[in-house]
Design an enzyme around this catalytic site. Structure first.
Site, PDB file in Angstrom:
ATOM      1  N   LYS A 167     -14.229   0.169   1.087  1.00 31.63           N
ATOM      2  CA  LYS A 167     -13.461   1.238   1.735  1.00 31.63           C
ATOM      3  C   LYS A 167     -13.166   2.365   0.763  1.00 31.63           C
ATOM      4  CE  LYS A 167     -10.789   3.245   4.815  1.00 31.63           C
ATOM      5  NZ  LYS A 167      -9.721   2.755   5.679  1.00 31.63           N
ATOM      6  N   HIS A 207     -11.473  -2.532  12.089  1.00 34.35           N
ATOM      7  CA  HIS A 207     -10.544  -1.844  11.163  1.00 34.35           C
ATOM      8  C   HIS A 207      -9.128  -2.343  11.447  1.00 34.35           C
ATOM      9  CE1 HIS A 207      -9.348   2.030   8.938  1.00 34.35           C
ATOM     10  NE2 HIS A 207      -8.232   1.334   9.142  1.00 34.35           N
ATOM     11  N   HIS A 209      -5.228  -3.668   9.663  1.00 42.18           N
ATOM     12  CA  HIS A 209      -4.299  -3.883   8.543  1.00 42.18           C
ATOM     13  C   HIS A 209      -3.496  -5.150   8.821  1.00 42.18           C
ATOM     14  CE1 HIS A 209      -5.026   0.092   6.753  1.00 42.18           C
ATOM     15  NE2 HIS A 209      -5.233   0.458   8.015  1.00 42.18           N
ATOM     16  N   LEU A 210      -3.666  -6.135   7.957  1.00 41.04           N
ATOM     17  CA  LEU A 210      -2.927  -7.404   8.132  1.00 41.04           C
ATOM     18  C   LEU A 210      -1.776  -7.544   7.152  1.00 41.04           C
ATOM     19  CD1 LEU A 210      -5.702 -10.081   8.875  1.00 41.04           C
ATOM     20  CD2 LEU A 210      -3.964  -9.205  10.448  1.00 41.04           C
ATOM     21  N   ARG A 211      -1.722  -6.661   6.110  1.00 43.12           N
ATOM     22  CA  ARG A 211      -0.666  -6.754   5.083  1.00 43.12           C
ATOM     23  C   ARG A 211      -0.704  -8.103   4.379  1.00 43.12           C
ATOM     24  NH1 ARG A 211      -0.772  -1.450   5.980  1.00 43.12           N
ATOM     25  NH2 ARG A 211       0.587  -0.711   7.658  1.00 43.12           N
ATOM     26  N   ASN A 255      -5.724  -2.013   1.601  1.00 45.47           N
ATOM     27  CA  ASN A 255      -4.675  -1.164   1.001  1.00 45.47           C
ATOM     28  C   ASN A 255      -3.342  -1.897   0.859  1.00 45.47           C
ATOM     29  OD1 ASN A 255      -4.312  -1.083   3.824  1.00 45.47           O
ATOM     30  ND2 ASN A 255      -3.382   0.952   3.774  1.00 45.47           N
ATOM     31  N   HIS A 272     -11.756   5.547  12.154  1.00 48.55           N
ATOM     32  CA  HIS A 272     -10.779   6.176  13.047  1.00 48.55           C
ATOM     33  C   HIS A 272     -11.036   7.669  13.262  1.00 48.55           C
ATOM     34  CE1 HIS A 272      -9.118   6.815   9.076  1.00 48.55           C
ATOM     35  NE2 HIS A 272      -8.531   5.651   9.020  1.00 48.55           N
ATOM     36  N   LEU A 322      -2.224   8.143  10.715  1.00 49.93           N
ATOM     37  CA  LEU A 322      -3.190   8.991  10.024  1.00 49.93           C
ATOM     38  C   LEU A 322      -4.596   8.436  10.237  1.00 49.93           C
ATOM     39  CD1 LEU A 322      -1.260   9.659   6.712  1.00 49.93           C
ATOM     40  CD2 LEU A 322      -1.856  11.346   8.457  1.00 49.93           C
ATOM     41  N   ASP A 355      -7.282  -0.052  13.813  1.00 55.26           N
ATOM     42  CA  ASP A 355      -6.378   0.490  12.800  1.00 55.26           C
ATOM     43  C   ASP A 355      -4.939   0.057  13.075  1.00 55.26           C
ATOM     44  OD1 ASP A 355      -5.686   1.776  10.472  1.00 55.26           O
ATOM     45  OD2 ASP A 355      -5.723   3.791  11.321  1.00 55.26           O
ATOM     46  N   HIS A 386       4.313  -1.504  10.496  1.00 58.16           N
ATOM     47  CA  HIS A 386       5.387  -1.146   9.561  1.00 58.16           C
ATOM     48  C   HIS A 386       6.681  -1.574  10.236  1.00 58.16           C
ATOM     49  CE1 HIS A 386       3.022   1.481   6.880  1.00 58.16           C
ATOM     50  NE2 HIS A 386       2.392   1.887   7.966  1.00 58.16           N
ATOM     51  N   HIS A 412     -12.208   6.714   4.937  1.00 60.61           N
ATOM     52  CA  HIS A 412     -11.057   7.420   5.521  1.00 60.61           C
ATOM     53  C   HIS A 412     -11.373   8.898   5.368  1.00 60.61           C
ATOM     54  CE1 HIS A 412      -6.677   7.862   6.581  1.00 60.61           C
ATOM     55  NE2 HIS A 412      -7.028   9.091   6.209  1.00 60.61           N
ATOM     56  N   ALA A 458       3.065   6.128   8.332  1.00 59.16           N
ATOM     57  CA  ALA A 458       2.010   6.342   9.331  1.00 59.16           C
ATOM     58  C   ALA A 458       1.474   5.003   9.804  1.00 59.16           C
ATOM     59  CB  ALA A 458       0.881   7.144   8.699  1.00 59.16           C
TER      60      ALA A 458
HETATM   61  O1  DOR Z   1      -1.810   5.369  10.266  1.00 59.16           O
HETATM   62  C1  DOR Z   1      -2.303   4.770   9.319  1.00 59.16           C
HETATM   63  N1  DOR Z   1      -1.732   3.664   8.799  1.00 59.16           N
HETATM   64  N2  DOR Z   1      -3.432   5.247   8.800  1.00 59.16           N
HETATM   65  C2  DOR Z   1      -3.968   4.723   7.696  1.00 59.16           C
HETATM   66  O2  DOR Z   1      -4.982   5.202   7.258  1.00 59.16           O
HETATM   67  C3  DOR Z   1      -3.278   3.632   6.967  1.00 59.16           C
HETATM   68  C4  DOR Z   1      -2.423   2.855   7.861  1.00 59.16           C
HETATM   69  C5  DOR Z   1      -1.481   1.946   7.128  1.00 59.16           C
HETATM   70  O3  DOR Z   1      -1.905   1.239   6.214  1.00 59.16           O
HETATM   71  O4  DOR Z   1      -0.291   1.908   7.476  1.00 59.16           O
HETATM   72 ZN    ZN Z   2      -6.394   2.057   8.546  1.00 61.44          ZN
END
Ligand code: DOR
Ligand code: ZN
Length: 344
Positions: free
Chosen positions: A100, A14, A16-18, A42, A175, A219, A247, A251, A137, A263
């Site tokens: 997802k 899990h 997030h690479l953006r 996402n 998560h 989150l 996860d 940011h 999620h 988050a």
């Molecule tokens: O803390 C989180 N950040 N929880 C998520 O489900 C999404 C993630 C994000 O994309 O920043």
């Molecule tokens: Zn996530």
């Protein structure tokens, strides 16, 4: 005492690479330690079709450093308009590994998520038939439900009915943060859970006691200490239904340190060192490999990695931040210096 630990190269189930400049800044951090990662869809706009997942995978591969040994595994963002045929075709072509489910509004960029579970029934049925895993999620978004209860309420009111309505569907509760989640996974078939690095380290006091610490806000939000202990028990038990999904969610600091901060904890850089430390402290160092490198691949029905990762008993500080064109991204601070580091 062991001073070197060589394990099968780990996977992150899990991540997030953006996209764009952020992708270029963070992808090397994951590629350094992990062989594969399940990449979350996402983005803005989200990755909803097989064609978009394929194009995103190309952008990830282009952002990786030369000579890397990292395979991004793609996921599709499920919406009420998702076409079951597109999901099945993307899976059968090897473009995607999972789908997802974000309840609409549950977290970052989840506005296009699912409001009415009945509307995704045909996709879920096609997935069950084809053996396509569903990553969930697991939080309700109902404003009347306390944020600390949202996972437990989701399991009872959404996840369990969804699984009963679609027998055979393989589900990953992403998560997991509660004993209710851990118990639900233990008590059922065709379900596993990912556990993050940060949820094994922090509880809600870390976020709120003695001042508010936005870098610990994610989150699902970290729960009370007894819940962290339940996660630690599950992760270190050797039970193959629990495996690592960091996860890691970068940011820029300016988006975290704001009146309404985002988050996410960025843990790609130091997850393996932190996990080695935590597993050793729990007396379960020999179970680290199962959690980080074996259980996930087995649940996803994929071969284990052939490469290895070596950890050395040597405390080393990891960089506190990485630089991006949007400013620094702070690396998760576990509150201790890990006794282990990855041999580079
Ligand atoms: O803390 C989180 N950040 N929880 C998520 O489900 C999404 C993630 C994000 O994309 O920043
Ligand atoms: Zn996530």
């Amino acid at each position: 005492m062991t001073d070197r630990l060589t394990i099968t190269r780990p996977d992150d189930w899990h991540l997030h690479l953006r996209d764009g400049a952020m992708l270029a800044a963070v992808a090397p951090e994951s590629a350094r330690h992990f062989a594969r990662a399940l990449v979350m869809p996402n983005l803005v706009p989200p990755v909803v079709t097989g064609a978009q997942a394929s194009a995103y995978r190309d952008r990830i591969l282009a952002a990786l450093p030369a000579g890397h040994d990292f395979t991004p595994l793609m996921s599709l963002y499920l919406t009420e308009a998702t076409d079951p045929a597109d999901v099945v075709s993307a899976y059968n072509q090897g473009i995607i590994t999972a789908v997802k489910l974000y309840p609409a509004g549950a977290t970052t960029n989840s506005a296009s998520g699912v409001r009415d579970m009945d509307r995704i029934r045909p996709v879920l049925e096609a997935m069950a038939e084809q053996g396509i895993p569903l990553c969930v999620h697991g939080e309700v978004t109902d404003a009347s439900v306390d944020i600390f209860d949202r996972e437990a309420v989701f399991i009872e009111t959404a996840l369990d009915p969804l699984r009963r309505a679609t027998p055979g569907l393989r589900v990953i509760l992403e998560h997991v943060t509660t004993s209710e989640g851990v118990d639900y996974v233990r008590a059922n078939d065709n379900i596993a859970a990912t556990i993050t690095t940060h949820h094994l380290v922090i509880n809600r006091n870390h976020i709120l006691a003695g001042g508010i610490r936005p870098h610990y806000y994610c989150l699902p939000v970290a729960k009370r200490e007894t819940q962290r202990q339940a996660l630690l028990d599950a992760a270190t038990s050797g039970d193959p239904r629990f495996f690592l999904g960091t996860d890691s969610a970068p940011h820029p600091d300016k988006a975290k340190l704001a009146p309404c901060g985002c988050a996410g904890c960025f843990t790609a850089s130091n997850s393996m060192a932190i996990l080695a430390h935590v597993f050793e402290q729990t007396g379960a160092l020999e179970r680290l490999e199962g959690f980080t490198s074996l259980h996930g691949a087995a649940f996803y029905g994929m071969a284990r990695n052939t490469g290895t990762l070596t950890l050395i008993r040597e405390s080393a500080d990891t960089p506190r931040q990485i630089d991006t064109i949007d400013g620094p991204v702070t690396v998760f601070d576990p509150g201790f210096t890990p006794d282990w580091r990855v041999a580079e």
